[in-house]
Design an enzyme around this catalytic site. Sequence first.
Site, PDB file in Angstrom:
ATOM      1  N   THR A 113     -10.367  -0.907   8.628  1.00 41.06           N
ATOM      2  CA  THR A 113      -9.805  -2.112   9.157  1.00 41.06           C
ATOM      3  C   THR A 113      -8.365  -1.508  10.026  1.00 41.06           C
ATOM      4  O   THR A 113      -8.361  -2.196  11.074  1.00 41.06           O
ATOM      5  CB  THR A 113      -9.162  -2.883   7.844  1.00 41.06           C
ATOM      6  OG1 THR A 113     -10.134  -3.379   7.139  1.00 41.06           O
ATOM      7  CG2 THR A 113      -8.079  -4.156   8.277  1.00 41.06           C
ATOM      8  N   TYR A 114      -7.969  -0.545   9.456  1.00 42.57           N
ATOM      9  CA  TYR A 114      -6.845   0.013  10.454  1.00 42.57           C
ATOM     10  C   TYR A 114      -7.307   0.706  11.678  1.00 42.57           C
ATOM     11  O   TYR A 114      -6.775   0.564  12.597  1.00 42.57           O
ATOM     12  CB  TYR A 114      -5.926   0.958   9.335  1.00 42.57           C
ATOM     13  CG  TYR A 114      -4.928   0.284   8.917  1.00 42.57           C
ATOM     14  CD1 TYR A 114      -4.085  -0.594   9.297  1.00 42.57           C
ATOM     15  CD2 TYR A 114      -4.881   0.420   7.476  1.00 42.57           C
ATOM     16  CE1 TYR A 114      -3.256  -1.466   8.605  1.00 42.57           C
ATOM     17  CE2 TYR A 114      -3.697  -0.285   6.541  1.00 42.57           C
ATOM     18  CZ  TYR A 114      -2.988  -1.019   7.394  1.00 42.57           C
ATOM     19  OH  TYR A 114      -2.175  -1.869   6.598  1.00 42.57           O
ATOM     20  N   ALA A 115      -8.429   1.648  11.425  1.00 36.73           N
ATOM     21  CA  ALA A 115      -8.963   2.420  12.604  1.00 36.73           C
ATOM     22  C   ALA A 115      -9.584   1.683  13.566  1.00 36.73           C
ATOM     23  O   ALA A 115      -9.406   1.851  15.012  1.00 36.73           O
ATOM     24  CB  ALA A 115     -10.187   3.298  12.057  1.00 36.73           C
ATOM     25  N   ARG A 116     -10.074   0.356  13.255  1.00 37.78           N
ATOM     26  CA  ARG A 116     -10.562  -0.502  14.336  1.00 37.78           C
ATOM     27  C   ARG A 116      -9.384  -1.202  15.298  1.00 37.78           C
ATOM     28  O   ARG A 116      -9.595  -1.748  16.046  1.00 37.78           O
ATOM     29  CB  ARG A 116     -11.303  -1.455  13.926  1.00 37.78           C
ATOM     30  CG  ARG A 116     -12.865  -1.038  13.211  1.00 37.78           C
ATOM     31  CD  ARG A 116     -13.475  -2.049  12.373  1.00 37.78           C
ATOM     32  NE  ARG A 116     -14.651  -1.454  11.715  1.00 37.78           N
ATOM     33  CZ  ARG A 116     -15.690  -1.695  11.350  1.00 37.78           C
ATOM     34  NH1 ARG A 116     -16.060  -2.841  11.838  1.00 37.78           N
ATOM     35  NH2 ARG A 116     -16.723  -0.851  10.870  1.00 37.78           N
ATOM     36  N   GLU A 137       0.275   9.766   6.421  1.00 38.61           N
ATOM     37  CA  GLU A 137       0.848   9.731   8.008  1.00 38.61           C
ATOM     38  C   GLU A 137       0.068   8.640   8.617  1.00 38.61           C
ATOM     39  O   GLU A 137      -1.163   8.767   8.712  1.00 38.61           O
ATOM     40  CB  GLU A 137       0.459  11.037   8.369  1.00 38.61           C
ATOM     41  CG  GLU A 137       1.393  12.260   7.660  1.00 38.61           C
ATOM     42  CD  GLU A 137       0.576  12.925   6.559  1.00 38.61           C
ATOM     43  OE1 GLU A 137      -0.605  12.907   6.551  1.00 38.61           O
ATOM     44  OE2 GLU A 137       0.963  13.491   5.728  1.00 38.61           O
ATOM     45  N   TYR A 170      -3.454  24.583  -7.164  1.00 38.93           N
ATOM     46  CA  TYR A 170      -2.119  24.572  -6.591  1.00 38.93           C
ATOM     47  C   TYR A 170      -0.946  24.544  -7.558  1.00 38.93           C
ATOM     48  O   TYR A 170       0.130  25.233  -7.357  1.00 38.93           O
ATOM     49  CB  TYR A 170      -2.330  22.877  -5.863  1.00 38.93           C
ATOM     50  CG  TYR A 170      -1.102  22.600  -5.111  1.00 38.93           C
ATOM     51  CD1 TYR A 170      -1.191  22.824  -3.639  1.00 38.93           C
ATOM     52  CD2 TYR A 170       0.206  21.962  -5.650  1.00 38.93           C
ATOM     53  CE1 TYR A 170      -0.334  22.740  -2.812  1.00 38.93           C
ATOM     54  CE2 TYR A 170       0.939  21.644  -4.526  1.00 38.93           C
ATOM     55  CZ  TYR A 170       0.828  22.066  -3.238  1.00 38.93           C
ATOM     56  OH  TYR A 170       1.884  21.864  -2.083  1.00 38.93           O
ATOM     57  N   LYS A 179       4.087  17.699  -7.636  1.00 39.98           N
ATOM     58  CA  LYS A 179       4.924  16.642  -8.227  1.00 39.98           C
ATOM     59  C   LYS A 179       5.851  15.820  -7.476  1.00 39.98           C
ATOM     60  O   LYS A 179       6.760  15.245  -7.814  1.00 39.98           O
ATOM     61  CB  LYS A 179       5.752  16.885  -9.486  1.00 39.98           C
ATOM     62  CG  LYS A 179       4.648  17.831 -10.629  1.00 39.98           C
ATOM     63  CD  LYS A 179       5.385  18.053 -11.991  1.00 39.98           C
ATOM     64  CE  LYS A 179       4.191  18.492 -12.901  1.00 39.98           C
ATOM     65  NZ  LYS A 179       4.756  19.025 -14.097  1.00 39.98           N
ATOM     66  N   GLN A 180       5.285  15.661  -6.205  1.00 37.65           N
ATOM     67  CA  GLN A 180       6.349  14.898  -5.138  1.00 37.65           C
ATOM     68  C   GLN A 180       6.384  13.519  -5.627  1.00 37.65           C
ATOM     69  O   GLN A 180       5.346  12.766  -5.986  1.00 37.65           O
ATOM     70  CB  GLN A 180       5.931  15.091  -3.668  1.00 37.65           C
ATOM     71  CG  GLN A 180       4.514  14.720  -3.334  1.00 37.65           C
ATOM     72  CD  GLN A 180       4.153  14.877  -1.977  1.00 37.65           C
ATOM     73  OE1 GLN A 180       4.592  15.937  -1.334  1.00 37.65           O
ATOM     74  NE2 GLN A 180       3.077  14.025  -1.366  1.00 37.65           N
TER      75      GLN A 180
END
EC number: 3.5.4.13
Length: 188
Positions: A113-116, A137, A170, A179-180
Amino acid sequence: MAIMSDKWIKEAVINHSMIRPFAEKQVRVHNKEKIISYGLSSYGYDARVSNEFKIFTNINSTTVDPKNFSEYNLVDREVDVCIIPPNSFALGRTIEYFKIPRDVLVICVGKSTYARCGIIVNVTPLEPEWEGHVTLEFSNTTPLPAKIYANEGACQFLFLKSDQICDTSYADRQGKYMKQVGVTLPLT
């Protein structure tokens, strides 16, 4: 490595709190309105973006430097709809908090939906034993302003399970994004 199914994802949520909050089916309607879907899919999980955004701006005439990142590059917004300027960029975060098992690597792909619409979502892999909110991002590749809808689907996470447990996770190496919580800026 094998991609994991909806059944495995549900079990990992129940047994290990891998995703919180968790929608065990695709949600496409909220308050009788169509939304960008989120929740469990056949071989992944569509996560939502929160209403916290950091939008890149040029009002302070700074330079983007990943080794010495300045918050002056960004404008903070808490909104239901984030408008990204043309050919610009914004940071958001998932509503969901993830706890990745030691034998799993997670990759993220954007939603069609966003990519299009020319909006690209980028996330680096979620490594074994990483946990936190995922910073998302968003790139607006169009010459027009673009909308991102808070509390709706933004991206899909795919879970890859290894046939061996890694020597160093990690958490073991005390990764800097461990733990961000909230939208996390670049750290060096």
